[in-house]
Design a protein around this motif. Sequence first.
Motif, PDB file in Angstrom:
ATOM      1  N   LYS A  86       8.558  -8.158   4.977  1.00  0.00           N
ATOM      2  CA  LYS A  86       7.860  -6.960   5.128  1.00  0.00           C
ATOM      3  C   LYS A  86       7.436  -6.310   3.803  1.00  0.00           C
ATOM      4  O   LYS A  86       6.350  -5.652   3.538  1.00  0.00           O
ATOM      5  N   GLY A  87       8.330  -6.302   2.731  1.00  0.00           N
ATOM      6  CA  GLY A  87       8.067  -6.154   1.518  1.00  0.00           C
ATOM      7  C   GLY A  87       6.744  -6.958   0.937  1.00  0.00           C
ATOM      8  O   GLY A  87       6.007  -6.334   0.537  1.00  0.00           O
ATOM      9  N   ARG A  88       6.938  -8.225   0.978  1.00  0.00           N
ATOM     10  CA  ARG A  88       5.982  -8.951   0.684  1.00  0.00           C
ATOM     11  C   ARG A  88       4.434  -8.851   1.096  1.00  0.00           C
ATOM     12  O   ARG A  88       3.552  -8.997   0.594  1.00  0.00           O
ATOM     13  N   GLY A  89       4.547  -8.334   2.361  1.00  0.00           N
ATOM     14  CA  GLY A  89       3.247  -8.087   3.071  1.00  0.00           C
ATOM     15  C   GLY A  89       2.780  -6.747   2.414  1.00  0.00           C
ATOM     16  O   GLY A  89       1.484  -6.566   2.652  1.00  0.00           O
ATOM     17  N   LEU A  90       3.365  -6.130   1.494  1.00  0.00           N
ATOM     18  CA  LEU A  90       2.720  -5.198   0.822  1.00  0.00           C
ATOM     19  C   LEU A  90       1.784  -5.595  -0.393  1.00  0.00           C
ATOM     20  O   LEU A  90       1.167  -4.581  -0.998  1.00  0.00           O
ATOM     21  N   PHE A  91       1.879  -6.807  -0.697  1.00  0.00           N
ATOM     22  CA  PHE A  91       1.043  -7.312  -1.730  1.00  0.00           C
ATOM     23  C   PHE A  91      -0.517  -6.910  -1.615  1.00  0.00           C
ATOM     24  O   PHE A  91      -0.949  -6.419  -2.848  1.00  0.00           O
ATOM     25  N   PRO A  92      -1.230  -7.005  -0.643  1.00  0.00           N
ATOM     26  CA  PRO A  92      -2.384  -6.531  -0.602  1.00  0.00           C
ATOM     27  C   PRO A  92      -2.688  -5.291  -0.802  1.00  0.00           C
ATOM     28  O   PRO A  92      -3.891  -4.624  -1.479  1.00  0.00           O
ATOM     29  N   VAL A  93      -1.735  -4.431  -0.449  1.00  0.00           N
ATOM     30  CA  VAL A  93      -1.988  -2.792  -0.674  1.00  0.00           C
ATOM     31  C   VAL A  93      -1.658  -2.292  -2.275  1.00  0.00           C
ATOM     32  O   VAL A  93      -2.697  -1.756  -2.677  1.00  0.00           O
ATOM     33  N   ILE A  94      -0.869  -3.119  -2.872  1.00  0.00           N
ATOM     34  CA  ILE A  94      -0.726  -3.192  -4.477  1.00  0.00           C
ATOM     35  C   ILE A  94      -2.064  -3.669  -5.193  1.00  0.00           C
ATOM     36  O   ILE A  94      -2.403  -3.007  -6.094  1.00  0.00           O
ATOM     37  N   VAL A  95      -2.526  -4.824  -4.684  1.00  0.00           N
ATOM     38  CA  VAL A  95      -3.735  -5.425  -5.104  1.00  0.00           C
ATOM     39  C   VAL A  95      -5.057  -4.319  -5.012  1.00  0.00           C
ATOM     40  O   VAL A  95      -5.612  -4.124  -5.834  1.00  0.00           O
ATOM     41  N   ALA A  96      -4.860  -3.621  -3.864  1.00  0.00           N
ATOM     42  CA  ALA A  96      -5.971  -2.835  -3.354  1.00  0.00           C
ATOM     43  C   ALA A  96      -5.983  -1.685  -4.136  1.00  0.00           C
ATOM     44  O   ALA A  96      -6.863  -1.151  -4.962  1.00  0.00           O
ATOM     45  N   LEU A  97      -4.741  -0.999  -4.487  1.00  0.00           N
ATOM     46  CA  LEU A  97      -4.521   0.207  -5.417  1.00  0.00           C
ATOM     47  C   LEU A  97      -4.818  -0.196  -7.021  1.00  0.00           C
ATOM     48  O   LEU A  97      -5.453   0.698  -7.555  1.00  0.00           O
ATOM     49  N   ARG A  98      -4.453  -1.368  -7.114  1.00  0.00           N
ATOM     50  CA  ARG A  98      -4.856  -1.831  -8.683  1.00  0.00           C
ATOM     51  C   ARG A  98      -6.225  -2.103  -8.809  1.00  0.00           C
ATOM     52  O   ARG A  98      -6.973  -1.339  -9.932  1.00  0.00           O
ATOM     53  N   GLN A  99      -7.075  -2.562  -7.958  1.00  0.00           N
ATOM     54  CA  GLN A  99      -8.681  -2.928  -7.869  1.00  0.00           C
ATOM     55  C   GLN A  99      -9.081  -1.399  -7.725  1.00  0.00           C
ATOM     56  O   GLN A  99     -10.280  -1.199  -8.684  1.00  0.00           O
ATOM     57  N   TRP A 100      -8.896  -0.551  -7.066  1.00  0.00           N
ATOM     58  CA  TRP A 100      -9.092   1.022  -6.871  1.00  0.00           C
ATOM     59  C   TRP A 100      -9.167   1.610  -8.371  1.00  0.00           C
ATOM     60  O   TRP A 100      -9.790   2.244  -8.847  1.00  0.00           O
ATOM     61  N   GLY A 101      -7.787   1.385  -8.994  1.00  0.00           N
ATOM     62  CA  GLY A 101      -7.754   2.014 -10.223  1.00  0.00           C
ATOM     63  C   GLY A 101      -8.501   1.535 -11.386  1.00  0.00           C
ATOM     64  O   GLY A 101      -8.999   2.287 -11.958  1.00  0.00           O
TER      65      GLY A 101
END
Length: 146
Positions: A86-101
Amino acid sequence: MVKRVSLWNAGCPVARSLDAIGDWWSLLIIRDAFHGKRRFGEFQTGLGISKGVLTVRLRDLVQRGIFETAPASDGTTYREYLLTAKGRGLFPVIVALRQWGEDFLFADGESHSLLVDRERGAPIARLKVRSADGRSLVWSDTKVTG
């Protein structure tokens, strides 16, 4: 102090996701876990977060099934915090936030960290939202139903 309202029973997946993640400290803890941090002290030192706040956030992330604890890999008496599926499933969320930033929060040429492919050392490709048949979509190509 305002009491936190639970969004757990909301019909919106975004609201439920935000309820599960908690707050920005939690996302930064998860980010650091993707960077290899596992121990309380590593999170605390890296983030500059108070021990009390970190204790609460880690406990909540464990209770929500995003982290699990395990004996330290070096055989010491410490515990380590490991991302679950479940936690590893957040990887695309972290990547999306990174790219937005990267796109909106840094001036042209301003230095910032990069996420690179471990094997090749090259920056990763941009995330894209795609239809089931592979077409690239933007926000106006979508709608919420149900």
